[in-house]
Design a protein around this motif. Sequence first.
Motif, PDB file in Angstrom:
ATOM      1  N   ALA A  37       0.823  -1.211   0.000  1.00  0.00           N
ATOM      2  CA  ALA A  37       0.000   0.000   0.000  1.00  0.00           C
ATOM      3  C   ALA A  37       0.857   1.261   0.000  1.00  0.00           C
ATOM      4  O   ALA A  37       0.353   2.349  -0.277  1.00  0.00           O
ATOM      5  CB  ALA A  37      -0.939   0.006   1.203  1.00  0.00           C
ATOM      6  N   GLY A  38       2.143   1.097   0.334  1.00  0.00           N
ATOM      7  CA  GLY A  38       3.047   2.251   0.382  1.00  0.00           C
ATOM      8  C   GLY A  38       3.381   2.698   1.787  1.00  0.00           C
ATOM      9  O   GLY A  38       3.760   3.851   2.007  1.00  0.00           O
ATOM     10  N   VAL A 140      -2.829   3.165   5.737  1.00  0.00           N
ATOM     11  CA  VAL A 140      -2.483   3.470   4.345  1.00  0.00           C
ATOM     12  C   VAL A 140      -3.164   2.478   3.410  1.00  0.00           C
ATOM     13  O   VAL A 140      -3.018   1.259   3.570  1.00  0.00           O
ATOM     14  CB  VAL A 140      -0.956   3.426   4.126  1.00  0.00           C
ATOM     15  N   LEU A 141      -3.884   3.005   2.431  1.00  0.00           N
ATOM     16  CA  LEU A 141      -4.549   2.179   1.431  1.00  0.00           C
ATOM     17  C   LEU A 141      -4.103   2.593   0.031  1.00  0.00           C
ATOM     18  O   LEU A 141      -3.900   3.783  -0.235  1.00  0.00           O
ATOM     19  CB  LEU A 141      -6.065   2.303   1.548  1.00  0.00           C
ATOM     20  N   ASP A 142      -3.958   1.613  -0.816  1.00  0.00           N
ATOM     21  CA  ASP A 142      -3.644   1.848  -2.227  1.00  0.00           C
ATOM     22  C   ASP A 142      -4.934   2.289  -2.916  1.00  0.00           C
ATOM     23  O   ASP A 142      -5.893   1.523  -3.016  1.00  0.00           O
ATOM     24  CB  ASP A 142      -3.103   0.549  -2.832  1.00  0.00           C
ATOM     25  N   ALA A 143      -4.952   3.520  -3.394  1.00  0.00           N
ATOM     26  CA  ALA A 143      -6.180   4.071  -3.983  1.00  0.00           C
ATOM     27  C   ALA A 143      -6.538   3.433  -5.315  1.00  0.00           C
ATOM     28  O   ALA A 143      -7.618   3.702  -5.856  1.00  0.00           O
ATOM     29  CB  ALA A 143      -6.044   5.584  -4.153  1.00  0.00           C
ATOM     30  N   ILE A 168      -6.859   7.872   7.819  1.00  0.00           N
ATOM     31  CA  ILE A 168      -6.794   7.005   6.648  1.00  0.00           C
ATOM     32  C   ILE A 168      -6.227   7.796   5.474  1.00  0.00           C
ATOM     33  O   ILE A 168      -6.680   8.900   5.173  1.00  0.00           O
ATOM     34  CB  ILE A 168      -8.188   6.446   6.304  1.00  0.00           C
ATOM     35  N   LEU A 169      -5.233   7.222   4.830  1.00  0.00           N
ATOM     36  CA  LEU A 169      -4.588   7.863   3.695  1.00  0.00           C
ATOM     37  C   LEU A 169      -4.844   7.071   2.427  1.00  0.00           C
ATOM     38  O   LEU A 169      -4.587   5.866   2.372  1.00  0.00           O
ATOM     39  CB  LEU A 169      -3.076   7.983   3.934  1.00  0.00           C
ATOM     40  N   ALA A 170      -5.378   7.748   1.420  1.00  0.00           N
ATOM     41  CA  ALA A 170      -5.583   7.141   0.102  1.00  0.00           C
ATOM     42  C   ALA A 170      -4.328   7.416  -0.715  1.00  0.00           C
ATOM     43  O   ALA A 170      -4.161   8.484  -1.298  1.00  0.00           O
ATOM     44  CB  ALA A 170      -6.815   7.729  -0.563  1.00  0.00           C
ATOM     45  N   THR A 192     -10.336  10.819   5.484  1.00  0.00           N
ATOM     46  CA  THR A 192      -9.474  10.231   4.462  1.00  0.00           C
ATOM     47  C   THR A 192      -8.743  11.350   3.724  1.00  0.00           C
ATOM     48  O   THR A 192      -9.373  12.284   3.237  1.00  0.00           O
ATOM     49  CB  THR A 192     -10.283   9.399   3.451  1.00  0.00           C
ATOM     50  N   ILE A 193      -7.420  11.234   3.671  1.00  0.00           N
ATOM     51  CA  ILE A 193      -6.602  12.242   3.013  1.00  0.00           C
ATOM     52  C   ILE A 193      -5.913  11.605   1.807  1.00  0.00           C
ATOM     53  O   ILE A 193      -5.249  10.574   1.936  1.00  0.00           O
ATOM     54  CB  ILE A 193      -5.523  12.807   3.964  1.00  0.00           C
ATOM     55  N   PRO A 194      -6.052  12.178   0.611  1.00  0.00           N
ATOM     56  CA  PRO A 194      -5.344  11.655  -0.566  1.00  0.00           C
ATOM     57  C   PRO A 194      -3.890  12.113  -0.557  1.00  0.00           C
ATOM     58  O   PRO A 194      -3.581  13.225  -0.120  1.00  0.00           O
ATOM     59  CB  PRO A 194      -6.117  12.277  -1.732  1.00  0.00           C
TER      60      PRO A 194
END
Length: 215
Positions: A37-38, A140-143, A168-170, A192-194
């Motif tokens: 996910a980074g 962290v999530l892979d958008a 939560i981070l996109a 959620t923050i991109p």
Amino acid sequence: MGLFADLKDSISGVTAKLFAGEGDEPKRIGIYGPPNAGKTTLANRIARDWTGDAIGPESHVPHETRRARRKENVEIERNGRTVSIDIVDTPGVATKVDYEEFVEHGMEKDEAVRRSREATEGVAEAMHWLREDVDGVIYVLDATTDPFTQVNTMLIGIIESRDLPVLILANKTDLEDANIQRIKNAFPQHDTIPLSALEGDNMDEVYDEIATKFG
């Protein structure tokens, strides 16, 4: 009398600064999420921005991080105040770690089996940190991938059961097929923050949120 009053006020101000926050330990912030996910890219970005040092190697191979890695006393300055945190970069959590994932990346079977065993142990360690030893979570999530998975639902549920602050981070917004709204829809109860941890895009907002959530 004015001179003595000014001197008293000056001494009080210095004393307050000396003892402000005395005994406060940096908050342990775990960076969680599925494999690839980074997470380590983000951890390295934060560490380099504020300490000049990286935490660990980044790789496209799944489960490259097989042990939790910690960077202590990372001081983030935002809006005139400093937030001190310990970053814990955790292994990607998965319901199953298959050695064939490593074989697909060119490893020999024996090495792949060893790596998968280490990765499984790393998942258990990450779960221990989450249940016992972190004060907040950056998830962290892979958008570019579907966030509606058993692992994500389980981990967010554990975070909520511990009443931990979570951001939560996109991630990977630099990729064309990134879908930020899909992540927002998956977990609407949380901010959620991109961002692109790789490119450093939108890190100012991430730091603002870290200071607000974990300060």
